[in-house]
Design a protein around this motif. Structure first.
Motif, PDB file in Angstrom:
ATOM      1  N   ILE A  33       4.891  10.268   9.521  1.00 29.83           N
ATOM      2  CA  ILE A  33       4.676  11.692   9.821  1.00 29.83           C
ATOM      3  C   ILE A  33       3.581  12.262   8.917  1.00 29.83           C
ATOM      4  CG2 ILE A  33       5.761  13.966   9.916  1.00 29.83           C
ATOM      5  CD1 ILE A  33       8.454  12.448  10.301  1.00 29.83           C
ATOM      6  N   ALA A  34       3.573  11.852   7.627  1.00 26.95           N
ATOM      7  CA  ALA A  34       2.548  12.342   6.703  1.00 26.95           C
ATOM      8  C   ALA A  34       1.163  11.905   7.149  1.00 26.95           C
ATOM      9  CB  ALA A  34       2.845  11.846   5.288  1.00 26.95           C
ATOM     10  N   VAL A  35       1.033  10.663   7.594  1.00 23.62           N
ATOM     11  CA  VAL A  35      -0.258  10.159   8.072  1.00 23.62           C
ATOM     12  C   VAL A  35      -0.699  10.929   9.313  1.00 23.62           C
ATOM     13  CG1 VAL A  35      -1.381   8.175   9.157  1.00 23.62           C
ATOM     14  CG2 VAL A  35      -0.039   7.870   7.066  1.00 23.62           C
ATOM     15  N   GLN A  36       0.214  11.160  10.249  1.00 24.87           N
ATOM     16  CA  GLN A  36      -0.133  11.899  11.456  1.00 24.87           C
ATOM     17  C   GLN A  36      -0.529  13.335  11.140  1.00 24.87           C
ATOM     18  OE1 GLN A  36      -0.580  10.562  14.464  1.00 24.87           O
ATOM     19  NE2 GLN A  36      -0.122   8.609  13.431  1.00 24.87           N
ATOM     20  N   ALA A  37       0.125  13.935  10.157  1.00 22.70           N
ATOM     21  CA  ALA A  37      -0.236  15.296   9.748  1.00 22.70           C
ATOM     22  C   ALA A  37      -1.651  15.335   9.189  1.00 22.70           C
ATOM     23  CB  ALA A  37       0.761  15.807   8.715  1.00 22.70           C
ATOM     24  N   ALA A  38      -1.991  14.319   8.395  1.00 26.42           N
ATOM     25  CA  ALA A  38      -3.335  14.252   7.814  1.00 26.42           C
ATOM     26  C   ALA A  38      -4.392  14.015   8.878  1.00 26.42           C
ATOM     27  CB  ALA A  38      -3.386  13.151   6.755  1.00 26.42           C
ATOM     28  N   LEU A  39      -4.018  13.346   9.978  1.00 27.84           N
ATOM     29  CA  LEU A  39      -4.964  13.054  11.057  1.00 27.84           C
ATOM     30  C   LEU A  39      -5.143  14.221  12.023  1.00 27.84           C
ATOM     31  CD1 LEU A  39      -3.936   9.381  11.926  1.00 27.84           C
ATOM     32  CD2 LEU A  39      -6.068  10.122  10.851  1.00 27.84           C
TER      33      LEU A  39
END
Length: 552
Positions: free
Chosen positions: A391-397
């Protein structure tokens, strides 16, 4: 121990110092006489007392039967034997209240000696390690447990507690809070318990409890305060409770773990009011980062989107670094939301969410909800599992700037952590702006550090780090550092900024050696070299550097 010939301070000088209100009057005398030894001799001459230095002070045999350790600490006085003579060592020769109190409590007349306030405090601290306020409880029979879940922690309340176990636990809490411990360790051993505090990141043994029954009752008392199951001794338990000390509320997070000798308990001290005062002017500069690390961190924090990862072991200051970064970039124009476990410090203008796993609010669930709350910048206290990482990676993307921490030894080990959590490597490197690995090193005491010869096997590395001849130093121990030779801590770090070539190497799972070579070609400074530079400047000792970083 004859006092050196010295010109006494005049009555006018002492009166002027005592009239000041900005600081203690004894400190004001340093403006008149900067040399500490001569200042002590001049003040002793004015008061017609015998001055006593650090070494002589430590050779005295304390008489805690006459004046207890608790009273000695409270009154800042040491009654001791100097050979066949009893002496009372004080730091303020004109304290009328202390003089009257000594006249009442001393059964036999004692000559008054004068010591430096810091040296006297250090001497009393040394005696605390062997005979603390809790030492008198060791031989007592164990009474019933008190049931209060929170109470005032002070010497007065400790002396009024009827139960030896309650007094033992409260004394331990009082001592730990007074010394600024971050954690209290109660370790069960055959025939008793060891009590340790974590001070400046290092465990220090402070006392021991004799008797397995007493040790068991101590853990049971902690369980009662934390509202844990005192009958359950086979599985780990977690809880928390609150005490009042010095007029402020202090939270303690408790972990109880079964062992072969009984149960161990660790109490994490969360003094939010103290943190609020300490962090009022928190910046990357006040944390001690060098100019290169500060510049790299600020550049990463200024990115419009992506992820900034801070890594390091427990207690290395990762969260504090993120707090400092958020405080620097918070200009009121962006929505900043954090999710933490626990919220250690309240950031003005920031929405902070505490994790509550008992109610189902995990990092992953909280992060999903945050993304629906229109954030610009997000801080995730720690990435612990695959769901939170994804989820953190998707938020950053998707246009957000994400700040988070993860446990790893260095910036390159972080890649393996995310691979282990099965995060898509291409998404991960596309989101990642940079990684910071940091440690906290203890600093040499400026009052007692002396220049020492650099170890032969490290001369070349230290010289390269210093850009010339190194100036290695090491503290000898004094009143200012309570005999440890170290005083205060600062952060050192390595910062990896990602570019397209590094991203391609990570995505294709290139060997770590290739990653390191590519990073160093771009000016990457390893954590080891940052530590060597600090040691070469004399900021810290070689021994401390070896404790914190690997020189291999």
């Amino acid at each position: 121990m004859n006092a050196p010939a010295a010109l006494p301070f005049s009555t006018e000088q002492i009166a002027a110092a005592r009239a000041g209100r900005a600081r203690h009057w004894l400190a004001a005398l340093a403006d008149i006489e900067p040399d500490a030894e001569l200042r002590l001799a001049r003040l002793a001459a004015a008061a017609r007392m015998q001055p006593v230095g650090r070494d002589a002070l430590r050779e005295l045999k304390p008489d805690f039967d006459c004046v207890s350790l608790s009273d000695a600490i409270t009154r800042h006085v040491l009654v001791a034997w100097a050979g066949e003579a009893r002496v009372a060592v004080v730091a303020d020769p004109f304290d009328a209240d202390l003089a009257a109190w000594l006249d009442v409590h001393l059964r036999v007349a004692a000559e008054r000696w004068l010591a430096d306030p810091d040296e006297l405090a250090a001497c009393l601290h040394k005696h605390e390690e062997g005979q603390r306020a809790l030492a008198s409880l060791v031989g007592e029979a164990v009474g019933g447990l008190a049931g209060a879940a929170a109470e005032e922690i002070s010497f007065e309340r400790i002396s009024q507690d009827a139960s030896p176990v309650v007094r033992l636990v409260n004394s331990t809490l009082y001592d730990a809070l007074r010394q600024g411990a971050s954690d209290i360790h109660l370790e069960s051993v055959p025939g008793g318990m060891h009590i340790k505090y974590r001070l400046d990141g290092v465990l220090v043994r402070m006392g021991a409890v004799q008797g397995a029954d007493m040790a068991e009752q101590v853990v049971s008392r902690v369980k009662v305060l934390s509202e844990l199951d005192i009958a359950e001794r086979r599985v780990p338990q977690d809880g928390r409770f609150r005490v009042k000390a010095g007029g402020r509320d202090i939270d303690l997070r408790v972990s109880v773990m079964p062992s072969i000798h009984g149960e161990d308990a660790v109490l994490r001290v969360l003094d939010k009011e103290h943190l609020t005062r300490e962090m009022a002017g928190l910046t990357l500069e006040t944390l001690g980062f060098d100019a290169l690390s500060q510049s790299a961190l600020r550049r990463l924090a200024a990115e419009p989107h992506g992820m900034l990862l801070v890594t390091g072991p427990t207690g290395s200051g990762k969260t504090t670094t993120l707090y400092a970064t958020l405080l620097e970039i918070n200009n009121g124009e962006d929505k900043i939301i954090t999710i933490e476990d626990p919220v250690e410090y309240q950031l003005p203008g920031v929405l902070q969410i505490p994790v509550n796993e008992k109610k189902g609010l995990t990092f992953a669930r909280g992060l999903r909800s945050i993304l629906r709350h229109d954030p610009d910048k997000i801080m995730v206290g720690e990435i612990r599992d695959a769901d939170t990482a994804e989820i953190a990676v998707q938020a950053a993307l998707t246009g957000h700037l994400v700040f988070t921490t993860v446990h790893a030894n260095n910036v390159f080990d972080v890649i393996g952590r995310f691979t282990h959590m099965r995060v898509d490597p291409y998404s991960f490197v596309a989101a990642l702006n940079g990684v910071v690995a940091q440690r906290l090193i203890r600093l040499n005491c400026p009052a007692c550090s002396v220049e020492v010869e650099a170890p032969a096997e490290l001369v070349a590395q230290l010289s390269a780090a210093a850009g010339g001849a190194p100036s290695c130093r090491e503290g000898q121990g004094c009143g200012h550092c309570r005999g440890t030779g170290l005083r205060g801590r600062r952060a050192i770090a390595e910062v990896l900024n990602l570019d397209d070539e590094l991203r391609e190497l990570i995505a294709t799972r290139a060997p770590v050696r290739s990653l390191k070579q590519a990073a160093q070609a771009r000016g990457f400074v390893p954590l080891r070299d940052a530590g060597l530079a600090a040691a070469a400047r004399g900021d810290t000792s070689i021994k401390e550097l070896l404790r914190v970083t690997s020189l291999g």
